[in-house]
Design an enzyme around this catalytic site. Structure first.
Site, PDB file in Angstrom:
ATOM      1  N   LEU A   1       0.825  -1.210   0.000  1.00 41.88           N
ATOM      2  CA  LEU A   1       0.000   0.000   0.000  1.00 41.88           C
ATOM      3  C   LEU A   1       0.858   1.257   0.000  1.00 41.88           C
ATOM      4  CD1 LEU A   1      -2.937  -0.943   2.416  1.00 41.88           C
ATOM      5  CD2 LEU A   1      -2.953  -0.832  -0.089  1.00 41.88           C
ATOM      6  N   ARG A   2       2.167   1.099   0.249  1.00 34.74           N
ATOM      7  CA  ARG A   2       3.168   2.180   0.106  1.00 34.74           C
ATOM      8  C   ARG A   2       3.077   3.287   1.140  1.00 34.74           C
ATOM      9  NH1 ARG A   2       6.420  -0.983  -2.716  1.00 34.74           N
ATOM     10  NH2 ARG A   2       5.934  -1.209  -4.930  1.00 34.74           N
TER      11      ARG A   2
ATOM     12  N   ASN B   1       7.486  -2.909   3.628  1.00 38.59           N
ATOM     13  CA  ASN B   1       8.558  -2.077   3.049  1.00 38.59           C
ATOM     14  C   ASN B   1       8.089  -0.659   2.725  1.00 38.59           C
ATOM     15  OD1 ASN B   1       6.972  -3.006   0.955  1.00 38.59           O
ATOM     16  ND2 ASN B   1       8.674  -3.371  -0.455  1.00 38.59           N
TER      17      ASN B   1
ATOM     18  N   HIS C   1       4.626 -15.416  -3.333  1.00 35.26           N
ATOM     19  CA  HIS C   1       4.784 -15.446  -4.800  1.00 35.26           C
ATOM     20  C   HIS C   1       5.657 -16.580  -5.326  1.00 35.26           C
ATOM     21  CE1 HIS C   1       8.315 -13.226  -3.499  1.00 35.26           C
ATOM     22  NE2 HIS C   1       7.666 -12.095  -3.359  1.00 35.26           N
TER      23      HIS C   1
ATOM     24  N   ASP D   1       0.534  -9.560  -5.096  1.00 32.83           N
ATOM     25  CA  ASP D   1       1.799  -8.825  -4.997  1.00 32.83           C
ATOM     26  C   ASP D   1       1.654  -7.471  -5.698  1.00 32.83           C
ATOM     27  OD1 ASP D   1       4.331  -8.039  -4.411  1.00 32.83           O
ATOM     28  OD2 ASP D   1       5.358  -9.518  -5.665  1.00 32.83           O
TER      29      ASP D   1
END
Lengths: 308, 424
Positions: B64-65, B95, B233, B306
């Site tokens: 979602l940053r 991250n 993933h 992802d």
């Protein structure tokens, strides 16, 4: 011949007729180099931009001379480092250059695919002068021109390419071009320098130099980059030179009319013993001369032949 | 507050339901599921005739940053993209900037999600401080704050000893450790999958072995510690085989796969289009086949996107230098319906399981079921709706997708979270 392409991005795109067309055009251009006044008006009023993101003496100079002999205005634009370091993206640079209305942009870039990206966004012609480990089509064309001159034909010949195939755009372009011209190609090098599934390119793969060059009509020696040791690809230059370097002794087992080629610049004493580089087998300087002729042909076909 | 979804085909694999029924929601929870329900007067109704009513889809792997990279995506834009794509909940990776390696960041994400979010947001905490792979993050406090799993996703914890300690330390919290399995030495900065295509394109390749080696290590560490390992993933035939073997031995290993690793191979990289660049890279045909087989047979528990949005400037340009990652929230469900369910590769109830019950169970989340009392998180599908992927119309701020221009049939029709319509 009829040339229909806006760009020259790779040998993979060309068919045999197109390759012959470029070689024939280049052969006719070659005569200009022998004149006292080396200039024809063919591309007068045309602009060629050399956009070099990677240092290059030979290729850039070769394109520059080619353009100038054809009376084009040649502008050299050198950009060091990656576009991101400079703060301007490759596309932004390209758009700026496009705004100055060049006819052909010759691009060298360390990133594979960069010329294709430019070609998609620019209206003018784009020539790939080397992109990463992908392609270097004018090198393959000048190699084919040199072989054709010396051997009189291409079909049926055996060419062995020796060295760092993995990181070599010359190897890829040569392989595509040579196979299309009916040449049997063998690549040879330590397994660490042969890329994955290389056979699927339609070449034989050998891990023994003597075996790979025994029947070759042409041996193409590739430059070994010194940083390959850091990558763990080879243990030392000394060992590489001993096992994969071409010496006069190893040449003794080859065909007597074998040609030694090298895309330059030569690491004397690494891949090529000095006495081999200077031997009568070597046609390395013919390659350089033909490079100008091939680039004249390419610039002419892209910028001049259709009055673009 | 009451809502009746009338006449849809209810597919609720957890409850063994697949048939035309009504779903009655009261106060944000499932009240009753059955035929011909008579709701109380004043109940709002949704006519779902011809549609498919499923437990809400959960995407357990999104970026979602926020905080820190709001120019790429925000909790507001990302959760709207999720709702539009048929997801009622997302789990977001750590991250961010600052990294979600401490309680303050977890609290912040949850607080923002409460105000700005339109679907449920479950934070995933970092395994190591600042994702540096050197020192454990404060896992206990993060678990307490609401992290549903731990992962350094985007980076691989290369230090096996530290990873072992993380697995052990996290045991009491009952949450999985999610592995981004990529031996970064072996991957050797490869911009794509190593194979014939990388050889032709002259792009540096990373071998499938870079993933396989790390999945093997992590499976062994999970066996050693008894931890729940979740492989993010998964993309190679080798990794699938390792997970299948480990599960057969009783090791607690689960796995997810992305739609792009199910539907595309490295062949599409021939365009040098950086919308085809992500980590792990698009693999070969055999790998895609192995992932599909594993998704069908249940070796892979769920599909996760992802979803990794970037600004255009980070994605346009040279392939080797472009950022890794593509968006996925708004394309996943339509692609899976058209490319897997329509041709019969995967039946609809199995897909619904992989998108709802699968992730809910492995993250211990509410959801994944339409049983009475469950939160009324519901995804309604229209299997006849034709679509074209148009990145310009995305709710996400990210636009980079290798599926641009793809067309198909079957898409989300309505998304409800706690009985409230959040999309369209």
């Amino acid at each position: 011949m009829s040339w229909k392409r806006k760009d020259l991005l790779g040998m993979q795109d060309l068919d045999a007729a197109e390759i012959i067309g470029v070689l024939d055009t280049a052969s006719s251009m070659k005569e200009i180099a022998t004149r006292e006044i080396k200039k024809v008006p063919t591309l007068r009023g045309k602009t060629v931009v050399n956009l070099f993101y990677e240092s290059s003496t030979r290729t850039r100079t070769s394109f520059e001379i080619a353009g100038k002999w054809l009376s084009a205005d040649v502008i050299n634009f050198s950009a060091s480092g990656s576009s991101s370091d400079k703060g301007e993206s490759l596309l932004d640079t390209a758009r700026n250059i496009e705004a100055m209305s060049p006819d052909v942009v010759v691009v060298r870039h360390r990133a594979a695919g960069a010329p294709a990206l430019l070609a998609r966004h620019l209206r003018c012609g784009v020539v790939n002068a080397g992109d990463g480990a992908h392609e270097h089509p004018t090198q393959a064309l000048l190699d084919l021109m040199t072989i054709r001159e010396k051997k009189g034909h291409l079909e049926g010949l055996n060419v062995t390419i020796v060295g760092d195939i993995t990181h070599s755009r010359v190897a890829r372009s040569d392989i595509h071009g040579m196979r299309k011209m009916g040449i049997t190609v063998t690549v040879a090098g330590p397994p660490t320098l042969i890329p994955a599934q290389c056979q699927e390119l339609g070449v034989k793969v050998s891990h023994r130099l003597e075996e790979a060059i025994a029947h070759a009509d042409v041996i193409m020696m590739l430059r070994l980059q010194h940083e390959r040791m850091q990558g763990g690809f080879i243990p030392s230059l000394r060992e590489y030179s001993r096992v994969w370097g071409l010496s006069l002794a190893k040449l003794g087992h080859c065909r007597p009319d074998v040609l030694i080629m090298h895309p330059g610049p030569v690491n004397r004493g690494v891949e090529l013993a000095p006495e081999v580089a200077d031997s009568p087998y070597s046609v390395i300087l013919d390659q350089v001369s033909n490079g100008v002729a091939v680039r004249m042909a390419v610039l002419y076909l892209l910028a001049g032949s259709k009055g673009a | 507050m009451s809502l009746l979804i009338r006449g849809g085909r209810v597919v609720d694999p957890a409850g063994g339901t697949d048939g035309v029924q009504d779903v009655w929601i009261v106060d944000g929870r499932i009240h009753k599921v059955g035929k011909g329900l008579k709701a109380a007067a004043g109940t709002e109704t949704v006519d779902a005739t011809g549609k498919v009513v499923c437990p809400g889809f959960i995407d357990m792997h999104v970026h979602l940053r926020e905080p820190g990279f709001e120019y790429k995506e925000t909790i507001a834009s990302g959760t709207r993209a999720a709702a539009a794509g048929g997801f009622t909940a997302v789990a977001c990776m750590a991250n961010t900037f600052p990294v979600n390696d401490n309680r303050a960041v977890t609290d912040y994400i949850l607080a923002r999600a409460k105000v700005e979010g339109v679907v449920r947001v479950y934070p995933i905490g970092a395994v190591t401080r600042n994702l540096e792979g050197k020192q454990l993050a404060e896992l206990a406090e993060q678990a307490e704050a609401g992290c549903v799993a731990f992962s350094d996703d985007g980076k691989c914890v290369m230090n096996a000893e530290l990873y072992r300690r993380a697995m052990e330390y996290a045991l009491p919290f009952g949450v999985p450790i999610i592995s981004h399995a990529e031996d970064c030495e072996l991957a050797h900065l490869g911009a794509m999958h190593e194979g014939f295509v990388s050889t032709e394109l002259g792009l540096s390749g990373q071998p499938a072995a870079a993933e396989d080696v790390m999945v093997a290590r992590d499976v062994i560490l999970a066996e050693l510690t008894g931890a729940h390992l979740h492989v993010a993933h998964i993309s190679t035939a080798g990794a699938v085989r390792l997970v299948r073997d480990a599960r057969a031995r009783g090791v607690r290993v689960t796995a997810e796969v992305t739609p792009h690793h199910l539907l595309l191979t490295d062949e599409v990289v021939r365009s040098y289009d950086s919308a085809c660049k992500m980590a792990p890279p698009l693999r070969g045909k055999r790998d895609v086949e192995a992932c599909l087989e594993a998704l069908v047979d249940g070796t892979i528990d769920c599909v996760a996107t992802d979803h990794a949005p970037h600004a255009l400037s980070e994605k346009e340009g040279e392939f080797a230098e472009a950022a890794n990652g593509i968006v996925g929230l708004e394309t996943a469900v339509p692609l899976l319906l058209d490319r897997l369910v329509r041709p019969g590769v995967l039946d609809l109830p199995t897909l619904v399981t992989r998108l709802s019950t699968g992730p809910a169970r492995l993250l211990n989340l509410p959801g994944g079921s339409l049983a009475p009392g469950a939160a009324a998180d519901i995804t309604i599908l229209d299997l006849d709706r034709a679509w074209t992927v148009d990145p310009a119309a995305f709710r996400s701020r990210g636009r980079s997708t290798p599926f641009a221009g793809f067309t198909g049939v079957g898409a989300p029709w309505m998304t409800l979270v706690a009985g409230q319509k959040v999309a369209p």
